[in-house]
Every structure is written in C-alpha cells, then in structure tokens.
Design a protein around this motif. Sequence first.
Motif, PDB file in Angstrom:
ATOM      1  N   ASP A  18      13.102  54.400 -18.632  1.00 26.48           N
ATOM      2  CA  ASP A  18      12.891  55.251 -17.462  1.00 26.48           C
ATOM      3  C   ASP A  18      12.888  56.726 -17.846  1.00 26.48           C
ATOM      4  O   ASP A  18      12.100  57.517 -17.311  1.00 26.48           O
ATOM      5  CB  ASP A  18      13.966  54.993 -16.401  1.00 26.48           C
ATOM      6  CG  ASP A  18      13.871  53.607 -15.788  1.00 26.48           C
ATOM      7  OD1 ASP A  18      12.846  52.925 -16.002  1.00 26.48           O
ATOM      8  OD2 ASP A  18      14.822  53.202 -15.101  1.00 26.48           O
ATOM      9  N   ARG A  19      13.748  57.098 -18.761  1.00 27.27           N
ATOM     10  CA  ARG A  19      13.800  58.488 -19.209  1.00 27.27           C
ATOM     11  C   ARG A  19      12.539  58.848 -19.987  1.00 27.27           C
ATOM     12  O   ARG A  19      11.976  59.938 -19.810  1.00 27.27           O
ATOM     13  CB  ARG A  19      15.042  58.710 -20.070  1.00 27.27           C
ATOM     14  CG  ARG A  19      16.339  58.490 -19.310  1.00 27.27           C
ATOM     15  CD  ARG A  19      17.527  58.525 -20.246  1.00 27.27           C
ATOM     16  NE  ARG A  19      17.883  59.888 -20.622  1.00 27.27           N
ATOM     17  CZ  ARG A  19      18.587  60.182 -21.714  1.00 27.27           C
ATOM     18  NH1 ARG A  19      18.965  59.228 -22.545  1.00 27.27           N
ATOM     19  NH2 ARG A  19      18.893  61.426 -21.970  1.00 27.27           N
TER      20      ARG A  19
ATOM     21  N   TRP B 228      10.109  61.864 -18.991  1.00 28.17           N
ATOM     22  CA  TRP B 228       9.822  62.944 -19.936  1.00 28.17           C
ATOM     23  C   TRP B 228       8.324  63.081 -20.169  1.00 28.17           C
ATOM     24  O   TRP B 228       7.809  64.195 -20.295  1.00 28.17           O
ATOM     25  CB  TRP B 228      10.528  62.676 -21.259  1.00 28.17           C
ATOM     26  CG  TRP B 228      12.009  62.739 -21.175  1.00 28.17           C
ATOM     27  CD1 TRP B 228      12.767  63.095 -20.091  1.00 28.17           C
ATOM     28  CD2 TRP B 228      12.935  62.405 -22.208  1.00 28.17           C
ATOM     29  NE1 TRP B 228      14.102  63.011 -20.395  1.00 28.17           N
ATOM     30  CE2 TRP B 228      14.239  62.601 -21.677  1.00 28.17           C
ATOM     31  CE3 TRP B 228      12.794  61.970 -23.514  1.00 28.17           C
ATOM     32  CZ2 TRP B 228      15.388  62.364 -22.429  1.00 28.17           C
ATOM     33  CZ3 TRP B 228      13.929  61.729 -24.273  1.00 28.17           C
ATOM     34  CH2 TRP B 228      15.215  61.928 -23.729  1.00 28.17           C
ATOM     35  N   ALA B 229       7.623  61.952 -20.254  1.00 30.08           N
ATOM     36  CA  ALA B 229       6.171  62.007 -20.457  1.00 30.08           C
ATOM     37  C   ALA B 229       5.487  62.744 -19.304  1.00 30.08           C
ATOM     38  O   ALA B 229       4.552  63.526 -19.515  1.00 30.08           O
ATOM     39  CB  ALA B 229       5.604  60.599 -20.607  1.00 30.08           C
ATOM     40  N   ARG B 230       5.953  62.518 -18.079  1.00 33.66           N
ATOM     41  CA  ARG B 230       5.401  63.242 -16.928  1.00 33.66           C
ATOM     42  C   ARG B 230       5.652  64.744 -17.064  1.00 33.66           C
ATOM     43  O   ARG B 230       4.755  65.567 -16.804  1.00 33.66           O
ATOM     44  CB  ARG B 230       6.024  62.729 -15.624  1.00 33.66           C
ATOM     45  CG  ARG B 230       5.530  61.367 -15.186  1.00 33.66           C
ATOM     46  CD  ARG B 230       5.905  61.094 -13.733  1.00 33.66           C
ATOM     47  NE  ARG B 230       7.344  61.005 -13.561  1.00 33.66           N
ATOM     48  CZ  ARG B 230       8.039  59.873 -13.586  1.00 33.66           C
ATOM     49  NH1 ARG B 230       7.419  58.724 -13.797  1.00 33.66           N
ATOM     50  NH2 ARG B 230       9.342  59.874 -13.400  1.00 33.66           N
ATOM     51  N   GLN B 231       6.852  65.099 -17.472  1.00 36.55           N
ATOM     52  CA  GLN B 231       7.176  66.512 -17.626  1.00 36.55           C
ATOM     53  C   GLN B 231       6.379  67.155 -18.759  1.00 36.55           C
ATOM     54  O   GLN B 231       5.909  68.297 -18.640  1.00 36.55           O
ATOM     55  CB  GLN B 231       8.670  66.686 -17.892  1.00 36.55           C
ATOM     56  CG  GLN B 231       9.556  66.321 -16.718  1.00 36.55           C
ATOM     57  CD  GLN B 231      11.003  66.682 -16.989  1.00 36.55           C
ATOM     58  OE1 GLN B 231      11.337  67.846 -17.192  1.00 36.55           O
ATOM     59  NE2 GLN B 231      11.871  65.688 -17.002  1.00 36.55           N
TER      60      GLN B 231
ATOM     61  N   MET C  26       3.869  56.387 -23.709  1.00 35.61           N
ATOM     62  CA  MET C  26       3.676  56.867 -22.338  1.00 35.61           C
ATOM     63  C   MET C  26       2.636  57.990 -22.302  1.00 35.61           C
ATOM     64  O   MET C  26       1.834  58.093 -21.361  1.00 35.61           O
ATOM     65  CB  MET C  26       5.007  57.376 -21.773  1.00 35.61           C
ATOM     66  CG  MET C  26       6.165  56.402 -21.842  1.00 35.61           C
ATOM     67  SD  MET C  26       5.982  55.004 -20.735  1.00 35.61           S
ATOM     68  CE  MET C  26       7.559  54.167 -20.965  1.00 35.61           C
ATOM     69  N   LEU C  27       2.642  58.847 -23.320  1.00 30.23           N
ATOM     70  CA  LEU C  27       1.690  59.959 -23.364  1.00 30.23           C
ATOM     71  C   LEU C  27       0.264  59.468 -23.617  1.00 30.23           C
ATOM     72  O   LEU C  27      -0.698  60.017 -23.044  1.00 30.23           O
ATOM     73  CB  LEU C  27       2.101  60.956 -24.443  1.00 30.23           C
ATOM     74  CG  LEU C  27       3.378  61.753 -24.160  1.00 30.23           C
ATOM     75  CD1 LEU C  27       3.778  62.566 -25.384  1.00 30.23           C
ATOM     76  CD2 LEU C  27       3.199  62.673 -22.951  1.00 30.23           C
TER      77      LEU C  27
ATOM     78  N   GLY D  18      -3.607  59.982 -21.522  1.00 36.05           N
ATOM     79  CA  GLY D  18      -4.776  60.596 -22.129  1.00 36.05           C
ATOM     80  C   GLY D  18      -4.488  61.500 -23.305  1.00 36.05           C
ATOM     81  O   GLY D  18      -5.388  62.220 -23.761  1.00 36.05           O
ATOM     82  N   PHE D  19      -3.288  61.461 -23.838  1.00 34.89           N
ATOM     83  CA  PHE D  19      -2.943  62.294 -24.989  1.00 34.89           C
ATOM     84  C   PHE D  19      -3.445  61.662 -26.282  1.00 34.89           C
ATOM     85  O   PHE D  19      -3.460  60.442 -26.434  1.00 34.89           O
ATOM     86  CB  PHE D  19      -1.429  62.481 -25.088  1.00 34.89           C
ATOM     87  CG  PHE D  19      -0.878  63.549 -24.192  1.00 34.89           C
ATOM     88  CD1 PHE D  19      -0.518  64.788 -24.713  1.00 34.89           C
ATOM     89  CD2 PHE D  19      -0.712  63.329 -22.833  1.00 34.89           C
ATOM     90  CE1 PHE D  19       0.000  65.774 -23.905  1.00 34.89           C
ATOM     91  CE2 PHE D  19      -0.194  64.307 -22.018  1.00 34.89           C
ATOM     92  CZ  PHE D  19       0.163  65.539 -22.543  1.00 34.89           C
TER      93      PHE D  19
END
Length: 295
Positions: free
Chosen positions: A246-247, A251-254, A283-284, A288-289
């Motif tokens: 979950d973290r 973090w990926a969103r941030q 997650m990144l 699209g990273f």
Amino acid sequence: MRRYLLFWLGLAAFLGACGTEPKDGTEAPSPALWTIAKDGHKAWLFGTVHMLPEDVSWESPAITKAVAQSDLLVLEAAGLENEKRTAAIFEQLGRSPDLPGIAQRVPTERRAALQALMARMGATEQTLAPYESWAAALLLSASAQEDLKLRAGAGVERLLSTRFLEKGKPVIGLETVEGQLGIFDTLPEDAQRALLTQVVEEADSATDQYQAMLAAWLRGDIERIGDTFTAEFGKAPALAHPLLYDRNRNWARQIDALMKRPGTPFIAVGAGHLVGKNSVQAMLVKKGFEVNRVE
C-alpha cells in the motif's frame, strides 16, 4: 521480521561518517540505483539502509554523481531527525490503558524467549505492558542496535540529508512521522501480535541476518533482498499490504505528481520497497514511467 525492521524501516532509527572508498581487500560497493523518466522528466531512485555501522563504506561513484546532479532529496519521511518530537509522537500513539500483559500477546512457546529478550534490553513486563503490541515490537527491535553497533547518524538518509542541506537543496518526505507510526497504530491486533512474535523469534539470529542483508545491499543484489523480504512477509501476510504494498502504491502516486515539476529529484527509500513484483518501480511502470537500472 526483526531484520526487516532494522534494515528497511526508518522508524527504528529514532529508537535507538561513511566513507566513499571501500576498505582494503573488499569489493567496491555498488548499491542498486535506478533512473526513472516520464514526459521528459528524470529522477534517481535509490534503495537505502536506514541504519548502518559507522565504518561501512557504501557510496559508489555513480551515487555521488547522481546526488550532485539532483536538486531535491525525497525521503520516506521528513522530520525523523527531530528525535524528541518523534519520540513524543511514538509515546502518544504507542500507549493505551488496560492492555493485557506483554507475555500474553505472544504464543506460550515464545514466552521464555520474550523474557530473555526483555532481560537483554533491560525491560520488564511492567515497562512494556502500557505499549500496544506494535510499539512493543519496535522497542524490542531497536534494542538490536547495541548488538549490531548501528547508529542512526551513520544511516544513508541522515548523510544524504546533510549533504543536500549543506548545498541549500531542499529535503522532503513522502510520509510524515505521524503517518508512518499511524500505519502501525491502525494494524489489527492479530497483525500487531504477529509482528511482536516474529521480533522475538528472530532475536538470536538478528546479527547474522542483518549482516547477510547488508552484504547483499552493498553489492546491489536485489534478488537476494527480494527473496528475503518475500520470505519474511510470507510468515506474516497480514503485514505485507499495510507496511509495504500500500505504501509503494501511495509513493508511486506522489512520485508521478512530483515528476511534473521542474528539476531532478533524488528519491531515497528503504531497499525493501524496490524489489519484487509490487515494488515502487513496478507501480511506476504501470503509470507510464521508463525505469532503468544504472548500478
């Protein structure tokens, strides 16, 4: 799980001058480092160890170069260096009235080991009884600092923060101290007790486990780190999502939002977050990273 707390979780630092060249006869350090990029914006992503022995050389030329090219340091949490405030938050969240005795919160067959661990750290039933199970687990885990000769001041984040601040570059956190502790404070009691039990179970092997993990980190062996964390959370699956997956997702969103700003961030988080199929990088990539390992 004790190795997980000490190796990966920054909160252990408050409960308890690395060089850039390796010692003679040792392999040059090469902890894993990545670049992440999206829409013309680039950042560095580095997996850290929150606490280190003072004589460990960990910084490679690639890391030195990446730090010099960055204008913002992004850590798991900002403010942990304010030990007085952090300890006050821990005390506020970690204590509750009318809790059962600490020995009652571990299986019967682990109570002798719990007593031995408490004796080693100078704690008693009375001193630990007011603490919720997650808080007692962190306190017991932090006692390993003496055995391992770990120091928060020698940790990667503390040294990176000093370097960035000395250059007038800002340091921010993906979480707050309250947020990190709040994750533990909202764990179901059975998950908290699982954490406490594993700290007790692994107390005698903590030194060997930590040294093996540290060696893997220094050589950039993310497969070894990943296998270890998979095994650890396999013993306590109720902890994997709130403490890790979950973290990572949050973090990926941030990071995605942060990368829309000008500049080049250096993002440094615990190495356990950067391994496996649910890693921050994974997650990144979904966002699209482009992710490339540099070292």
